[in-house]
Design an enzyme around this catalytic site. Structure first.
Site, PDB file in Angstrom:
ATOM      1  N   GLY A  92       0.798  -1.209   0.000  1.00  0.00           N
ATOM      2  CA  GLY A  92       0.000   0.000   0.000  1.00  0.00           C
ATOM      3  C   GLY A  92       0.829   1.255   0.000  1.00  0.00           C
ATOM      4  O   GLY A  92       1.203   1.792  -1.047  1.00  0.00           O
ATOM      5  N   CYS A  93       1.144   1.745   1.195  1.00  0.00           N
ATOM      6  CA  CYS A  93       1.748   3.067   1.314  1.00  0.00           C
ATOM      7  C   CYS A  93       3.155   3.148   0.737  1.00  0.00           C
ATOM      8  O   CYS A  93       3.520   4.162   0.148  1.00  0.00           O
ATOM      9  CB  CYS A  93       1.729   3.496   2.775  1.00  0.00           C
ATOM     10  SG  CYS A  93       0.050   3.613   3.442  1.00  0.00           S
TER      11      CYS A  93
END
Length: 241
Positions: free
Chosen positions: A166-167
């Site tokens: 994700g990030c």
């Protein structure tokens, strides 16, 4: 062999075959290191680095020492060191800034000002190092990260942190889109699922940035010139008689 080891072994077999496909089509080129790096640590706050939280990630026994080594090397050269955390205000109220992401993940467990969203004390920011609070996956989205890096003359972003799928991934994608050379440190990233880490490292290395071993990144940092940012040069020029 643990289940995680079995997953990694299976993925390695797949990746070896996929590498041939990518290379024959012109992928997996190297973006390379520039001369003016910054360290960008993604979401290495307690909710992700400590056990027992919904956001807790695996591999901190490797990630934390790797980040400590990178910080030591980077600070010795005076390069910018940036941290992000993800946190929300008024999580249960009418002015919440969680948005639709809260329909997918438990963002309400990350209230602004709580200990959970503070950077892990084992890798605490030094005085003057930037800590950005973000609301979305990428460290660039809705923050002043790009302008801060540009102001300091940065051309290379060394990325660590969580989560890989994700990030970290979205920060890497946005870094190259913003004109920075992304370098993802293999030993300094993690996730909640081992297979997710391996797949995203492979895919990022094929298309968005260079995945490099910690030893190689430390060697690079050791070889660069001490950092003087554009901001410092401008301040010096203003102060000059």
């Amino acid at each position: 062999m643990t289940d995680a080891d079995a997953v990694r072994a299976a993925l390695q077999t797949i990746f070896e075959a996929d590498t041939g496909i990518y290379q024959t089509r012109g992928f997996q080129r190297r973006v390379g290191y520039g001369s003016r790096p910054a360290l960008v640590h993604i979401d290495l706050a307690n909710a992700w680095t400590r056990p027992g939280h919904a956001f807790s990630c695996e591999g901190m026994e490797t990630i934390i020492p790797a980040v400590q080594a990178l910080n030591e090397a980077g600070r010795a050269k005076g390069i910018p060191v940036v941290y992000t955390t993800t946190a929300y205000q008024d999580v249960d109220g009418p002015n919440s800034d969680i948005g639709l992401w809260g329909r997918k993940i438990p963002c309400e467990l990350l209230p602004l000002g709580s200990e959970d969203v503070e950077i892990d004390s084992r890798i605490a920011p030094a005085d003057g190092e930037l800590v950005l609070v973000k609301k979305c996956a990428s460290g660039f989205h809705g923050t002043n990260l790009a302008s801060y890096l540009n102001a300091h003359g940065v051309d290379t972003v060394i990325v660590t942190g969580v989560t890989m799928a994700g990030c970290v991934r979205h920060t890497t994608e946005d870094a190259i889109a913003q004109g920075f050379r992304p370098i993802v440190v293999r030993e300094a990233v993690g996730d909640r699922v081992p297979g997710v880490v391996e797949w995203n490292l492979f895919d990022i290395d094929a298309k968005f940035g260079d995945v490099e071993a910690l030893e190689d990144v430390l060697s690079y940092l050791d070889g660069i010139a001490p950092f003087t940012s554009r901001v410092a040069r401008l301040e010096g020029a203003v102060a000059a008689p």
